[in-house]
Design a protein around this motif. Sequence first.
Motif, mmCIF file in Angstrom:
data_model
loop_
_atom_site.group_PDB
_atom_site.id
_atom_site.type_symbol
_atom_site.label_atom_id
_atom_site.label_comp_id
_atom_site.label_asym_id
_atom_site.label_seq_id
_atom_site.Cartn_x
_atom_site.Cartn_y
_atom_site.Cartn_z
ATOM 1 N N LEU A 115 -24.157 11.371 36.014
ATOM 2 C CA LEU A 115 -24.536 12.842 35.742
ATOM 3 C C LEU A 115 -24.206 13.343 34.342
ATOM 4 O O LEU A 115 -23.183 13.145 33.655
ATOM 5 C CB LEU A 115 -24.266 13.854 36.803
ATOM 6 C CG LEU A 115 -24.667 13.981 38.216
ATOM 7 C CD1 LEU A 115 -23.958 14.717 39.007
ATOM 8 C CD2 LEU A 115 -26.147 14.042 38.079
ATOM 9 N N ASN A 148 -21.018 12.917 42.712
ATOM 10 C CA ASN A 148 -22.067 11.841 42.232
ATOM 11 C C ASN A 148 -21.208 10.575 42.524
ATOM 12 O O ASN A 148 -19.985 10.768 42.213
ATOM 13 C CB ASN A 148 -22.292 12.058 40.741
ATOM 14 C CG ASN A 148 -23.311 10.825 40.199
ATOM 15 O OD1 ASN A 148 -23.025 10.572 39.106
ATOM 16 N ND2 ASN A 148 -23.904 9.995 40.864
ATOM 17 N N ILE A 182 -27.134 19.849 41.701
ATOM 18 C CA ILE A 182 -27.473 18.727 40.683
ATOM 19 C C ILE A 182 -28.850 18.336 41.069
ATOM 20 O O ILE A 182 -29.247 18.709 42.123
ATOM 21 C CB ILE A 182 -26.296 17.485 40.761
ATOM 22 C CG1 ILE A 182 -26.408 16.821 42.227
ATOM 23 C CG2 ILE A 182 -25.081 17.925 40.314
ATOM 24 C CD1 ILE A 182 -25.699 15.650 42.300
ATOM 25 N N GLN A 186 -30.849 14.780 35.922
ATOM 26 C CA GLN A 186 -29.732 15.070 35.154
ATOM 27 C C GLN A 186 -28.979 13.642 35.107
ATOM 28 O O GLN A 186 -27.595 13.525 34.486
ATOM 29 C CB GLN A 186 -28.611 16.112 35.746
ATOM 30 C CG GLN A 186 -29.081 17.512 35.477
ATOM 31 C CD GLN A 186 -28.224 18.347 36.501
ATOM 32 O OE1 GLN A 186 -28.230 18.483 37.725
ATOM 33 N NE2 GLN A 186 -27.856 19.310 35.801
ATOM 34 N N ALA A 187 -29.271 12.590 35.858
ATOM 35 C CA ALA A 187 -28.628 11.368 35.722
ATOM 36 C C ALA A 187 -29.043 10.671 34.747
ATOM 37 O O ALA A 187 -29.544 9.452 34.806
ATOM 38 C CB ALA A 187 -28.776 10.758 37.308
ATOM 39 N N GLY A 206 -26.581 11.015 44.297
ATOM 40 C CA GLY A 206 -26.285 12.364 44.372
ATOM 41 C C GLY A 206 -26.568 13.096 45.561
ATOM 42 O O GLY A 206 -27.261 13.039 46.092
#
Length: 335
Positions: A115, A148, A182, A186-187, A206
């Motif tokens: 992340l 995560n 999340i 965003q990874a 996640g």
Amino acid sequence: MRSTCIISALVAVAVAAPAPSPQLMDLAAIDAAPDPVFVSAPLDVVSDTPHTKRDEATLTKRDGTCAPQPAGSGPVPSPDTAEAFKADPGLQAIAKNAPTPDGYSSVFTNLDGSLFASRYMGLYTLNSFDTLGCASLCDRADGCEAFNLYIERDPSVDANTKLCPNPPSTTNYKCTLWGAPISADQATNRGQYRAEFHVVITGSNGYNKAAPPDPVDGFTGPQELGGAINAPTDSNTYITYKYYPFSQTQGYTPATCAAACKAQTAYDSSHPAADGTFATCAFFNAYVLSQNAVPQGLYCSLYTKSYGPSYATNYGQYRGSDRYTVSRSYGYTLA
């Protein structure tokens, strides 16, 4: 509203503006607000907390010492290359087959990046791809809203550009905690180089935490506990427990525990001790008990006094090969 990319910042901002029309978002005020802050967990470390300021530029450019690094718990693919690591079906299967912990929803599975998100709360290296263990760490961390879990290819020694530029790898299972929800977008932290060694990521999963349960009439709460209450044995505050297996008519309903608490007080008051005293249920701890990652039922522990998170130290146990875990643990105090 633009995204601001920095490596270490913990910022809280409140924005006050005239109220928009009912139910409509005041997008003008949103645009005028400060940009969100996104950070990433460090790569090639065993543990980390966000309270220690890091200079990522220094970390990236420093040269290593060739000192041995902690051995990871995961398998090393053959050939030992970054490309083979990212494509390894065995590592990907570990992530794909991992159970979603009770009290969390799966946001993404088996991505190739960790992340780059908001409100980073720390990193832990685990002995296995343990979604239940990572969830438990999140439950224990005040304000944790997501986690995560991923598999990282790290150097077995501290890589040096001249003496050990591309050492054999070791495979680590990394768990990072986050204080904001999340998303898969965003990874994007896909690794970096240590000298000639390529740190990369695979099997990145996640999870977002579920919303807390509803309040219960006659009680204050819910208070998130992070584990089941383990009251001092000499306090004489523990009354009993009630267990309700999940069914078509029984779900995760702390109100069921509240009813049990009141019924216990009613029973005890009608069956007092010889001196006329009786125990009053003043607090209950409601949580989900799972066996091998499968939720089994609602567990209600009843007490004569209230307890906070510092006493919530029972995170589960093993019986033979069966693993019992605690999730969605909340406390309610008689009003």
